[in-house]
Scaffold this active site. Structure first.
Site, PDB file in Angstrom:
ATOM      1  N   PHE A  65       0.858  -1.187   0.000  1.00  0.00           N
ATOM      2  CA  PHE A  65       0.000   0.000   0.000  1.00  0.00           C
ATOM      3  C   PHE A  65       0.890   1.231   0.000  1.00  0.00           C
ATOM      4  CE2 PHE A  65      -4.353  -1.490   0.666  1.00  0.00           C
ATOM      5  CZ  PHE A  65      -4.095  -2.848   0.818  1.00  0.00           C
ATOM      6  N   ALA A  66       0.616   2.131  -0.943  1.00  0.00           N
ATOM      7  CA  ALA A  66       1.366   3.379  -1.037  1.00  0.00           C
ATOM      8  C   ALA A  66       0.336   4.497  -1.097  1.00  0.00           C
ATOM      9  CB  ALA A  66       2.263   3.372  -2.263  1.00  0.00           C
ATOM     10  N   ILE A  67      -0.137   4.892   0.070  1.00  0.00           N
ATOM     11  CA  ILE A  67      -1.169   5.907   0.183  1.00  0.00           C
ATOM     12  C   ILE A  67      -0.512   7.230   0.577  1.00  0.00           C
ATOM     13  CG2 ILE A  67      -3.331   6.530   1.359  1.00  0.00           C
ATOM     14  CD1 ILE A  67      -3.620   3.888  -0.161  1.00  0.00           C
ATOM     15  N   TYR A  70       3.452   7.912   1.039  1.00  0.00           N
ATOM     16  CA  TYR A  70       4.174   6.635   1.044  1.00  0.00           C
ATOM     17  C   TYR A  70       4.469   6.112  -0.370  1.00  0.00           C
ATOM     18  CZ  TYR A  70       4.431   5.806   6.088  1.00  0.00           C
ATOM     19  OH  TYR A  70       4.747   5.875   7.426  1.00  0.00           O
ATOM     20  N   ASP A 155       4.478  -4.331   4.527  1.00  0.00           N
ATOM     21  CA  ASP A 155       4.627  -2.876   4.566  1.00  0.00           C
ATOM     22  C   ASP A 155       5.453  -2.421   3.358  1.00  0.00           C
ATOM     23  OD1 ASP A 155       3.291  -2.631   6.959  1.00  0.00           O
ATOM     24  OD2 ASP A 155       4.958  -1.663   8.020  1.00  0.00           O
ATOM     25  N   THR A 189       3.117  -6.692  23.288  1.00  0.00           N
ATOM     26  CA  THR A 189       2.201  -5.546  23.325  1.00  0.00           C
ATOM     27  C   THR A 189       0.859  -5.898  22.686  1.00  0.00           C
ATOM     28  OG1 THR A 189       3.233  -4.697  21.307  1.00  0.00           O
ATOM     29  CG2 THR A 189       4.042  -3.835  23.403  1.00  0.00           C
ATOM     30  N   GLU A 247      -2.063  -4.749  13.601  1.00  0.00           N
ATOM     31  CA  GLU A 247      -1.152  -5.744  14.190  1.00  0.00           C
ATOM     32  C   GLU A 247      -1.804  -6.463  15.384  1.00  0.00           C
ATOM     33  OE1 GLU A 247       3.311  -5.215  14.237  1.00  0.00           O
ATOM     34  OE2 GLU A 247       2.774  -4.566  16.265  1.00  0.00           O
ATOM     35  N   ASP A 270      14.875  -4.546  11.469  1.00  0.00           N
ATOM     36  CA  ASP A 270      15.059  -3.102  11.532  1.00  0.00           C
ATOM     37  C   ASP A 270      16.460  -2.887  12.085  1.00  0.00           C
ATOM     38  OD1 ASP A 270      15.180  -0.401  12.391  1.00  0.00           O
ATOM     39  OD2 ASP A 270      12.983  -0.342  12.529  1.00  0.00           O
TER      40      ASP A 270
HETATM   41  C1  2GW Z   1       1.423   5.480   8.530  1.00  0.00           C
HETATM   42  C2  2GW Z   1       1.688   6.071   9.763  1.00  0.00           C
HETATM   43  C3  2GW Z   1       1.641   7.463   9.910  1.00  0.00           C
HETATM   44  C4  2GW Z   1       1.336   8.238   8.807  1.00  0.00           C
HETATM   45  C5  2GW Z   1       1.082   7.640   7.572  1.00  0.00           C
HETATM   46  C6  2GW Z   1       1.117   6.259   7.432  1.00  0.00           C
HETATM   47  C7  2GW Z   1       0.880   5.638   6.148  1.00  0.00           C
HETATM   48  C8  2GW Z   1       0.960   4.241   6.018  1.00  0.00           C
HETATM   49  C9  2GW Z   1       0.602   6.395   4.968  1.00  0.00           C
HETATM   50  O1  2GW Z   1       0.483   7.636   4.951  1.00  0.00           O
HETATM   51  N1  2GW Z   1       0.451   5.751   3.771  1.00  0.00           N
HETATM   52  C10 2GW Z   1       0.539   4.403   3.683  1.00  0.00           C
HETATM   53  O2  2GW Z   1       0.444   3.845   2.572  1.00  0.00           O
HETATM   54  N2  2GW Z   1       0.754   3.648   4.813  1.00  0.00           N
HETATM   55  C11 2GW Z   1       0.776   2.179   4.683  1.00  0.00           C
HETATM   56  O3  2GW Z   1       0.595   1.568   5.950  1.00  0.00           O
HETATM   57  C12 2GW Z   1       2.136   1.728   4.158  1.00  0.00           C
HETATM   58  O4  2GW Z   1       1.949   0.570   3.360  1.00  0.00           O
HETATM   59  C13 2GW Z   1       2.874   1.392   5.436  1.00  0.00           C
HETATM   60  O5  2GW Z   1       3.967   0.508   5.240  1.00  0.00           O
HETATM   61  C14 2GW Z   1       1.750   0.799   6.274  1.00  0.00           C
HETATM   62  C15 2GW Z   1       1.985   0.829   7.793  1.00  0.00           C
HETATM   63  O6  2GW Z   1       2.447   2.122   8.187  1.00  0.00           O
HETATM   64  P1  2GW Z   1       3.959   2.328   8.667  1.00  0.00           P
HETATM   65  O7  2GW Z   1       4.826   1.441   7.828  1.00  0.00           O
HETATM   66  O8  2GW Z   1       4.297   3.768   8.673  1.00  0.00           O
HETATM   67  O9  2GW Z   1       3.897   1.861  10.145  1.00  0.00           O
HETATM   68  P2  2GW Z   1       4.946   0.927  10.980  1.00  0.00           P
HETATM   69  O10 2GW Z   1       6.185   0.694  10.175  1.00  0.00           O
HETATM   70  O11 2GW Z   1       5.081   1.465  12.339  1.00  0.00           O
HETATM   71  O12 2GW Z   1       4.067  -0.377  10.959  1.00  0.00           O
HETATM   72  C16 2GW Z   1       3.722  -1.317  11.947  1.00  0.00           C
HETATM   73  O13 2GW Z   1       2.562  -0.956  12.682  1.00  0.00           O
HETATM   74  C17 2GW Z   1       1.386  -0.705  11.898  1.00  0.00           C
HETATM   75  C18 2GW Z   1       0.227  -0.435  12.811  1.00  0.00           C
HETATM   76  O14 2GW Z   1       0.495   0.629  13.679  1.00  0.00           O
HETATM   77  C19 2GW Z   1       1.048  -1.887  11.012  1.00  0.00           C
HETATM   78  O15 2GW Z   1       0.629  -3.000  11.784  1.00  0.00           O
HETATM   79  C20 2GW Z   1       2.259  -2.263  10.199  1.00  0.00           C
HETATM   80  O16 2GW Z   1       1.973  -3.396   9.424  1.00  0.00           O
HETATM   81  C21 2GW Z   1       3.427  -2.558  11.123  1.00  0.00           C
HETATM   82  O17 2GW Z   1       4.562  -2.889  10.355  1.00  0.00           O
HETATM   83 MN    MN Z   2       6.309   0.017   8.198  1.00  0.00          MN
END
Ligand code: 2GW
Ligand code: MN
Length: 297
Positions: A65-67, A70, A155, A189, A247, A270
């Site tokens: 997902f690339a929203i 991203y 992700d 968590t 998650e 990471d």
């Molecule tokens: C996410 C957080 C804050 C602001 C924007 C976004 C965002 C995420 C966005 O603007 N656009 C978007 O496409 N995303 C998608 O959501 C993208 O695919 C991204 O990899 C995914 C999860 O967000 P991410 O990668 O910033 O969060 P992480 O790395 O802290 O992810 C972990 O926790 C998440 C839940 O809080 C999910 O469970 C994720 O799968 C985890 O890896």
């Molecule tokens: Mn991520």
């Protein structure tokens, strides 16, 4: 039905014999109590696995997902996947985005294609992350079921830096979260409020699975994403949202629907956690992001 089965028979192959008295890894758990493999370097023979999966002509879908902002992660993600993800197999990238014009044109190897799927964006980032479950569910029944055999859902803020192949595939698989592989139950968590659909009591739970890496057959991914989406919807109706969003619901699903395979932290690392001795390969690592710049529209 039985007379329509196609035989998957291997050719003669030369490789080291598995040693019953010399397990390849003694430093990590390589099988769960329900007899699902935990995939670590050294535990499998990729040549044997490739021969089996090639005979089956397996097709793999990789969803990202690339929203909003991203979309900046797509180029590195796909370029590194071309080097390391399921090389030699049939691969469809499914890029879900609200900004199709920002998705770069990338030359792909034979047998691989990139499909852009236009989807709505949500205002809150938690919702952006959580709604992935609903969209994967809907596209699984409408499209993926006709195009691929397995889905790998990850992700996008990531890069491949070593091989990820068919050793990860199984009916339904999850991945150990790099922050918790050494932790006890109290350290996980999980969602701890009994009112939430994601609730896991302190005396239950096997592993802490990462939200950013799961998969399986289309049918199993449908069941998983449907459960998570419905659980989120129920919580939303009750003005609740689990502590770690999608998650937390994924961890609840895996508590009572045990994964048939688990990927070790090699598959989701990471570099902020350093490089522990048990980690022989870093196959898929987080791309450092400036949280303020990227997260706030
Ligand atoms: C996410 C957080 C804050 C602001 C924007 C976004 C965002 C995420 C966005 O603007 N656009 C978007 O496409 N995303 C998608 O959501 C993208 O695919 C991204 O990899 C995914 C999860 O967000 P991410 O990668 O910033 O969060 P992480 O790395 O802290 O992810 C972990 O926790 C998440 C839940 O809080 C999910 O469970 C994720 O799968 C985890 O890896
Ligand atoms: Mn991520």
């Amino acid at each position: 039905r039985l007379d329509q089965l196609t035989e998957v028979k291997l050719e003669r192959m030369l490789y080291p014999k598995p040693e019953t008295l010399k397990p390849p890894r003694t430093d990590v758990l390589t099988i769960t109590p329900w007899l699902a493999p935990i995939v670590w370097n050294g535990t499998y023979n990729i040549d044997v696995l490739n021969a089996q999966f090639h005979k089956r002509g397996v097709r793999v879908g990789l969803t990202i997902f690339a929203i909003k902002k991203y979309t900046v992660f797509v180029q590195t993600f796909v370029e590194t996947a071309e080097k390391f993800f399921m090389v030699g197999h049939k691969v469809n990238y499914y890029v879900f985005t609200d900004r199709p014009n920002d998705i770069p044109n990338i030359t792909l190897a034979e047998g691989r294609q990139l499909v852009v799927l236009i989807v709505p964006s949500y205002q809150r980032w938690q919702e952006v992350s959580m709604r992935r479950m609903e969209m994967i569910r809907d596209f699984s029944s409408q499209r993926f079921i006709n195009e691929v055999d397995y889905l790998v859902c990850v992700d996008v803020d990531m890069r491949f830096s070593d091989e990820v192949g068919v050793e990860i595939l199984s009916d339904v698989f999850g991945t150990l979260h790099p922050g918790f592989y050494g932790a006890g139950r109290q350290g996980f968590t999980y969602e701890r409020r009994p009112e939430s659909q994601a609730f896991i009591p302190g005396d239950e739970g096997d592993f802490y699975y990462a939200g950013g890496y799961f998969g399986g057959t289309i049918e199993e991914v449908y069941k998983l994403t449907n459960f998570c989406h419905n659980a989120m919807r129920t919580d939303r109706e009750n003005k609740l949202e689990a502590v770690w969003h999608d998650e937390s619901y994924l961890n609840k699903y895996f508590l009572y629907h045990k994964p048939t395979k688990i990927l070790s932290v090699e598959y989701l690392w990471d570099n902020g956690f350093g490089v522990p001795d048990i980690l022989k390969r870093r196959r898929f690592v987080a791309v450092p992001k400036n949280h303020n710049a990227i997260r706030n529209k």
